[in-house]
Design an enzyme around this catalytic site. Structure first.
Site, PDB file in Angstrom:
ATOM      1  N   ASP A  40       0.830  -1.210   0.000  1.00  0.00           N
ATOM      2  CA  ASP A  40       0.000   0.000   0.000  1.00  0.00           C
ATOM      3  C   ASP A  40       0.864   1.260   0.000  1.00  0.00           C
ATOM      4  OD1 ASP A  40      -2.320  -1.491   0.007  1.00  0.00           O
ATOM      5  OD2 ASP A  40      -2.537  -1.457   2.182  1.00  0.00           O
ATOM      6  N   LYS A 119     -13.660  -7.101   5.137  1.00  0.00           N
ATOM      7  CA  LYS A 119     -12.728  -7.269   4.010  1.00  0.00           C
ATOM      8  C   LYS A 119     -11.958  -8.565   4.245  1.00  0.00           C
ATOM      9  CE  LYS A 119      -9.263  -4.896   1.234  1.00  0.00           C
ATOM     10  NZ  LYS A 119      -8.325  -6.037   1.180  1.00  0.00           N
TER      11      LYS A 119
END
Length: 628
Positions: A40, A119
């Site tokens: 990320d 998630k």
């Protein structure tokens, strides 16, 4: 201070290469080169760099999804609508900013509701139904074209072969495995001397294979998190045909909202996560996140965040999507949990390619539901950068919820008894002098690749792994045993295809303090007449089957540095035979799609070593076909 244009261009090029390599490993090779946090951070830095330059290439990872499907292995499946990714936020403040911006689409006085979902750390899958029948299942691929995995997904129990919905309908969802199922399979695998690294890689490996294992596939679960249809009501990639309820099958009236649509899907026997919640304001979203965070270990599968979506399908359509992600949904990523423990020692391990890696020996401590006692430290530079001393109190976390990582030392807790670590100068296995493979390398390596027993055992274990030659029972313990097999001395790798049942029965060795003879039946037997176990026959049979493996798998089995599945397949496709690869010059290797200079030199140099050529020739004389 702004970057000079040249520096910025080089940084963008490097970040792009790193992200693409990470995606290839993740989506095609079922492994991870870095933690989710590190990945990320790379994507975030690339976006910033492209913003500073004022330009993004349309093929940039900042604007694309996944990685191109491996169409040499799987048939292509074109998604009805792009199978997009999600933008991430990493704090409640960032999530609140997204929430405020998104709800502006709601007219004054009109309540704007959101759906919160877990998630799940799994593999994205798209299921296509035609007039109620499952006709295909596909991976994400590059978002536009995925890989056909229909035959494998038919074995997943939670995926219905028929549903009560008309027309052509795609269900988007996540394939995953529950923790207890993964632990059960790994326990069985331990008995067969094979284990899997983590749940996500296990699922990816199971569904992306041409030789499905029914038992493994039956352990996989599936939850739907979206849907799309060829015609009818469209909403930014999550579509719903307006005539569905009129077609019969389910009597419940369906409204144009995600949450009510999930109820309809559930009635059609499509599994939907019971943790999904409808929230009417940010306070409710925040409470949902906090409740899941506090009870995360009670969730029976790995999760790494919360997905927040606007509920209204009409408003989703108005917001639309970028080339990479919908604007109406975002993923809030959990911060990694961390804790403090003691760094008891720093030891080193030798890998199959000779790389010597230091690792932390930690005072055992519970973290994210499991005991942690070791963590990799990568190399001497990392130890120095983190200012680690043996005896320090250190803060650790699980990177990506899986791999233990030492974050930093706590120097304020030092009492003067701490000791500076120094990398050894000699290989702890064979005593060879350690050195970098080339000037400027940070990593130290043992150059004694032919005779270092730890390297030999590591190579044998890799050869036996599922993604390479898939030899039953050739995992860590038995690879160690074969590397010490007296009959072959230090050439067990070269003589692999000569191994017989008698060789296996004769194996008797000390491993981690215990005397082992894994291929010999326990009980009464006369010396010299010991009976083999079934596993001995299975191993010999799988060695025989391995002779017929495709060329690219043999290239992996040769343990050539820098060669992974993608580059092995590219080499095999380009040259077609092991002879052509052996004789290829560097400039010829550089013509292979996706091969850079580092890999080309590595392949070229590997085949210039006489003992490695002997390895190939011996395998061939012992019946290995190298794809022919």
């Amino acid at each position: 201070m702004p970057h000079p244009d040249g520096d910025l261009d080089r940084r963008i090029e490097l970040l792009t290469a790193q992200i693409i390599a990470a995606r290839k490993a993740y989506y095609q090779e079922n492994t991870s080169l870095m933690s989710d946090v590190e990945y990320d951070a790379l994507e975030h830095e690339l976006k910033d760099a492209e913003h500073a330059k004022g330009f993004s290439d349309r093929n940039s990872p900042s604007l694309t999804v996944g990685i191109a499907a491996q169409l040499n292995l799987f048939e292509p499946v074109k998604h009805i609508e792009p199978m997009l990714s999600l933008d991430n936020v990493f704090s409640l403040d960032q999530l609140h900013s997204w929430y405020e911006k998104t709800k502006k689409i709601c007219p004054e006085g009109d309540q704007c509701t959101f759906v919160c979902e877990l998630k799940i750390d799994g593999v994205g899958v798209s299921l296509r139904y035609a007039n109620g029948y499952l006709i295909s299942a596909a991976t994400r691929g590059d978002g536009a074209i995925g890989e056909d995995i229909t035959q494998n997904m038919l074995y997943v129990p939670s995926i219905p072969p028929r549903i009560a919905l008309p027309g052509i309908f795609e269900i988007r969802g996540e394939a995953f495995i529950k923790r207890d199922e993964f632990d059960r399979i790994n326990q069985l695998s331990l008995e067969r001397s094979k284990q899997f690294a983590n749940p996500r890689n296990f699922v990816s490996g199971c569904i992306r294979t041409k030789t499905p294992n029914m038992r493994y596939l039956e352990s996989i679960s599936f939850y739907a998190h979206g849907f799309t249809q060829v015609y009818g009501y469209t909403s930014g990639g999550m579509n719903l045909h307006s005539d569905i309820t009129a077609s019969g099958g389910v009597k419940t009236e369906i409204e144009h909202g995600m949450f009510s649509a999930y109820s309809r899907l559930s009635e059609c026997k499509i599994p939907v996560n019971s943790y999904n919640r409808l929230c009417t304001n940010f306070s409710e979203i925040e409470s949902y996140i906090e409740n899941i965070r506090l009870n995360r270990q009670c969730v029976p599968y790995a999760i790494d965040g919360i997905v927040v979506k606007i509920d209204s399908l009409q408003k989703q359509a108005l917001l639309g999507s970028t080339t990479k992600a919908p604007r109406w949904a975002v993923a809030y990523k959990f911060p990694s949990e961390s804790t403090v423990t003691r760094l008891l020692d720093i030891e080193v391990s030798v890998g199959r390619t000779g790389r010597v890696t230091p690792y932390a020996v930690l005072q055992p401590i519970q973290l994210d539901g499991s005991e942690v006692s070791r963590a990799t430290l990568h190399n001497q530079k990392v130890i120095g950068d983190k200012d680690l001393l043996i005896g320090d109190y250190v803060r650790i976390r699980k990177a990506g919820d899986i791999v233990p990582e030492v974050l930093c030392a706590l120097p304020e807790k030092r009492d003067g008894s701490e000791v500076l670590f120094k990398m050894p100068s000699l290989c702890p296995s064979c005593g060879a002098e350690l050195m970098p493979s080339k000037l400027g390398d940070i990593d130290l390596r043992c150059p004694n690749m032919q005779s270092c027993l730890v390297q030999l055992a590591g190579r044998l274990e890799y050869i036996g792994s599922r993604g390479v030659l898939d030899i039953a029972y050739l995992a860590e313990e038995n690879a160690y045993a074969l590397s010490h097999l007296r009959k072959f001395g230090k050439s067990a790798e070269v003589q692999l295809f000569k191994i017989t049942i008698d060789d296996l029965v004769a194996l008797e060795f000390m491993y981690k303090g215990n005397m082992r003879s894994p291929f010999r039946k326990k009980g009464d037997s006369f010396p010299g007449f010991e009976e083999p176990t079934k596993s001995a026959q299975d191993m010999v049979d799988s060695i025989e089957r391995a002779k017929r493996s495709p060329l690219w798998k043999f290239l992996l089995a040769l343990n050539i540095r820098h060669i992974g599945p993608a580059s092995a397949k590219a080499l095999a496709d380009h040259f077609g035979s092991i002879e052509s690869i052996i004789n290829a010059k560097i400039d010829e290797l550089l013509k292979v799609r996706s091969l850079g200079e580092t890999i080309a030199i590595s392949v070229h140099d590997w085949f210039r070593d006489p003992w490695r050529v002997e390895l190939v020739n011996t395998w061939r004389s012992d019946g290995a076909l190298f794809g022919h």
